[in-house]
Structures are given as C-alpha cells and as structure tokens.
Design a protein around this motif. Structure first.
Motif, PDB file in Angstrom:
ATOM      1  N   LEU A 216      44.264  42.669  51.765  1.00  0.00           N
ATOM      2  CA  LEU A 216      44.852  43.803  51.072  1.00  0.00           C
ATOM      3  C   LEU A 216      44.307  45.225  51.422  1.00  0.00           C
ATOM      4  O   LEU A 216      45.106  46.086  51.573  1.00  0.00           O
ATOM      5  CB  LEU A 216      44.517  43.389  49.466  1.00  0.00           C
ATOM      6  N   SER A 217      42.590  45.138  51.615  1.00  0.00           N
ATOM      7  CA  SER A 217      42.207  46.168  51.963  1.00  0.00           C
ATOM      8  C   SER A 217      42.641  46.671  53.175  1.00  0.00           C
ATOM      9  O   SER A 217      42.689  47.849  53.418  1.00  0.00           O
ATOM     10  CB  SER A 217      40.609  46.049  51.912  1.00  0.00           C
ATOM     11  N   THR A 218      42.973  45.693  54.212  1.00  0.00           N
ATOM     12  CA  THR A 218      43.401  46.266  55.549  1.00  0.00           C
ATOM     13  C   THR A 218      44.710  46.920  55.676  1.00  0.00           C
ATOM     14  O   THR A 218      45.059  47.713  56.309  1.00  0.00           O
ATOM     15  CB  THR A 218      43.407  44.968  56.516  1.00  0.00           C
ATOM     16  N   GLY A 219      45.564  46.154  54.801  1.00  0.00           N
ATOM     17  CA  GLY A 219      46.896  46.933  54.573  1.00  0.00           C
ATOM     18  C   GLY A 219      46.958  48.239  53.950  1.00  0.00           C
ATOM     19  O   GLY A 219      47.522  49.198  54.214  1.00  0.00           O
ATOM     20  N   ARG A 220      45.838  48.384  52.981  1.00  0.00           N
ATOM     21  CA  ARG A 220      45.702  49.868  52.471  1.00  0.00           C
ATOM     22  C   ARG A 220      45.373  50.904  53.447  1.00  0.00           C
ATOM     23  O   ARG A 220      45.539  51.833  53.571  1.00  0.00           O
ATOM     24  CB  ARG A 220      44.742  49.581  51.254  1.00  0.00           C
ATOM     25  N   SER A 221      44.328  50.399  54.378  1.00  0.00           N
ATOM     26  CA  SER A 221      43.786  51.086  55.351  1.00  0.00           C
ATOM     27  C   SER A 221      44.828  51.418  56.448  1.00  0.00           C
ATOM     28  O   SER A 221      44.775  52.614  56.970  1.00  0.00           O
ATOM     29  CB  SER A 221      42.599  50.345  56.142  1.00  0.00           C
ATOM     30  N   ASN A 226      53.949  47.036  52.573  1.00  0.00           N
ATOM     31  CA  ASN A 226      54.514  45.737  52.591  1.00  0.00           C
ATOM     32  C   ASN A 226      53.373  44.654  52.562  1.00  0.00           C
ATOM     33  O   ASN A 226      53.531  43.720  51.922  1.00  0.00           O
ATOM     34  CB  ASN A 226      55.590  45.460  53.660  1.00  0.00           C
ATOM     35  N   GLN A 227      52.164  44.701  53.408  1.00  0.00           N
ATOM     36  CA  GLN A 227      51.423  43.968  53.518  1.00  0.00           C
ATOM     37  C   GLN A 227      50.572  43.962  52.048  1.00  0.00           C
ATOM     38  O   GLN A 227      50.225  42.793  51.594  1.00  0.00           O
ATOM     39  CB  GLN A 227      50.417  44.392  54.557  1.00  0.00           C
ATOM     40  N   VAL A 228      50.262  45.182  51.657  1.00  0.00           N
ATOM     41  CA  VAL A 228      49.528  45.321  50.207  1.00  0.00           C
ATOM     42  C   VAL A 228      50.523  44.532  49.169  1.00  0.00           C
ATOM     43  O   VAL A 228      49.944  43.656  48.247  1.00  0.00           O
ATOM     44  CB  VAL A 228      49.504  46.809  49.822  1.00  0.00           C
ATOM     45  N   MET A 229      51.674  44.616  49.235  1.00  0.00           N
ATOM     46  CA  MET A 229      52.580  43.972  48.107  1.00  0.00           C
ATOM     47  C   MET A 229      52.516  42.514  48.482  1.00  0.00           C
ATOM     48  O   MET A 229      52.462  41.740  47.466  1.00  0.00           O
ATOM     49  CB  MET A 229      54.134  44.370  48.175  1.00  0.00           C
ATOM     50  N   LEU A 230      52.625  41.990  49.508  1.00  0.00           N
ATOM     51  CA  LEU A 230      52.633  40.664  49.907  1.00  0.00           C
ATOM     52  C   LEU A 230      51.306  39.918  49.484  1.00  0.00           C
ATOM     53  O   LEU A 230      51.498  38.858  48.721  1.00  0.00           O
ATOM     54  CB  LEU A 230      52.720  40.216  51.415  1.00  0.00           C
ATOM     55  N   VAL A 231      50.243  40.494  49.489  1.00  0.00           N
ATOM     56  CA  VAL A 231      49.048  40.057  49.174  1.00  0.00           C
ATOM     57  C   VAL A 231      49.037  40.078  47.566  1.00  0.00           C
ATOM     58  O   VAL A 231      48.387  38.894  47.026  1.00  0.00           O
ATOM     59  CB  VAL A 231      47.656  40.709  49.816  1.00  0.00           C
ATOM     60  N   MET A 232      49.272  40.979  46.935  1.00  0.00           N
ATOM     61  CA  MET A 232      49.437  41.035  45.611  1.00  0.00           C
ATOM     62  C   MET A 232      50.329  39.857  44.999  1.00  0.00           C
ATOM     63  O   MET A 232      49.885  39.090  44.060  1.00  0.00           O
ATOM     64  CB  MET A 232      50.032  42.408  45.003  1.00  0.00           C
TER      65      MET A 232
END
Length: 264
Positions: A216-221, A226-232
């Motif tokens: 999730l942190s990688t997606g934020r960086s 979309n990656q952040v939402m997927l991890v959530m």
C-alpha cells in the motif's frame, strides 16, 4: 424452500455489489472524463483496480505480501492473546492489580496503533520485530480488559456452587469459569484480532518488510491510487474471511455445545 431463499439472498447480495461497482465506475468516468473534476491518476476505478490486481497476481507479489502479513498478524496476535489473557487473569485474581492497572490499561488501549511505531523503530529498527511489537501493543490491552470482563460476568452462583462441592481453585477456573465465560471471551478475541490486524498495517506501512502495508505504501509513493485501493480491498476481504471462517467456526462450535446461548 429454505434453499430457494438462500439462493435469492445470494443473488440479491451479488446484485447489490454489482450495482455499487457500476456506480463507482460511472462516477469515475463522469468525474475524470466528462466534467474533469479530478485527474485520472488521483481517483481509483474498478477497471484500474482490476488491472492492478492481475498485474500483482501475475508476478506473485500480491500473494507474497498477503502471506507475509497473515504470518506476522497470526504470530503477533498469538503473543498478544497470551500476554493479554495473563494480564486479565491477574487483574481478576488480585484486587490490587485490578484497581490500579485496569484504569491505566483502559486509557492506554485508546491509543492509536500508530503511536507505537516511533518506539518500535527506535528500539528494533526497520525489522520484523518492530512490526510484531506494534501488533502486540495494539491489541494486548484490549484483550486484557476483555478477559477480565468476561470472567467477572460469570454468575457468582456458579462459583459458590462449585466451591460448596469442594472444587479447588484450578478446577474452578478450568471446569466452571472458563466454560461459562467462553462466549464473551470469543467476542473479546474477535475484537482483539481486529485490533491486531489494524495495528499490523500501521507497522508495515512504516517499514520496508514485504507485506500488504508495504505494498500500500508503495502505491502511495507512486501515486497509484488503484494499487492503494486494491490493497485496501484485500485487507478488508482478509479481515472478513478470518471473521467468518475462523471465528465463525469457533462460535458455531460453542453454540452447539451451549444451545441456550444461541437462543438469547
């Protein structure tokens, strides 16, 4: 008849979530393409989340992250249960500890898990131990209070009846108190797991160890919402699965052993 009812309920649930996904995609299109209210990279979409899911699944990174997080969460939770139940038993056994420790524990358990991250990094560095420390500290106090509360809610009549029959203290706990307190203990364990799972994400976000929090942190960086939402979504689904599969099975077992408990 019962089978048809379950099929209808399942179809209604599928239709409800399908409608939510359709509405989400429609809002994305309207907000980013029709009215240009947001930048496309700033708002996740179902199609984008699905594409990221396949990308992370194909290279195995999502599965590795989920497996690592589950392993850490399980280990941290087991440690928290052992420590928390021990603290709860001690508070229940000794009035001095309960009078003085319970108010402190009640206050400390209100701290967000993120508050323990600076201590964990300072003491353990960016390591697995740092994450486990956050998980334990995020759930142990709630488990201690839940254990003490469950034992104290056992009717006093049970204890007096057992003692009048010559039951010693060890038998009193194992044969009378724990079985009677089991339904409430399970509720406390469920709550403790939710605390541990949330604390785990707080710890992983702040470290470089492989896990859902780090993904999730990688997606934020990368500004990849979309990656952040997927991890959530994965975090939520795992939490629901643990609740339904693990704790649900335990609760059904308890209700079969205590049918009167189910009726209340």
């Amino acid at each position: 008849m019962e089978k048809n009812k379950k099929i209808r309920e399942s179809l209604q649930t599928i239709g409800f979530f399908a409608a939510l996904v359709f509405l989400w995609q429609a809002l994305y299109v309207l907000g980013t393409q029709v009215f240009a209210l947001w930048k496309p990279y700033a708002l996740p979409s179902p199609a984008g989340v699905w594409a990221v899911f396949w990308r992370l699944t194909a290279d195995g990174s999502l599965l590795r992250a989920a497996g690592s997080s589950l392993a850490r969460g399980f280990l941290g939770y087991v440690l928290a249960v052992l420590l928390g139940m021990t603290m709860g038993l001690l508070m229940n056994q000794f009035g001095f500890l309960r009078r003085n420790m319970r108010p402190l524990i009640m206050g400390v358990q209100t701290l967000p898990s993120i508050c323990w991250v600076p201590f964990s990094i300072l003491w353990f560095g960016l390591t697995e131990q740092a994450i486990l420390f956050v998980v334990v500290m995020g759930s142990v106090f709630g488990l201690a209070v839940a254990t003490d509360h469950a034992i104290r809610n056992v009717p006093l009549l049970y204890k007096k009846a057992a003692l009048s029959m010559g039951v010693d203290k060890k038998q009193l706990y194992w044969k009378i108190i724990f079985p009677a307190a089991l339904p409430e203990l399970i509720a406390g364990l469920k709550q403790g797991w939710s605390f541990a799972w949330r604390a785990l994400m707080s710890g992983e976000v702040m470290t470089t160890c492989i896990g859902l929090g780090q993904t999730l942190s990688t997606g934020r960086s990368l500004a990849d919402m979309n990656q952040v939402m997927l991890v959530m979504a994965v975090i939520i689904l795992i939490g629901i699965a643990i609740d339904r599969i693990v704790f649900g099975a335990v609760e059904r077992w308890v209700y079969r052993k205590r049918p009167a408990q189910q009726e209340r």
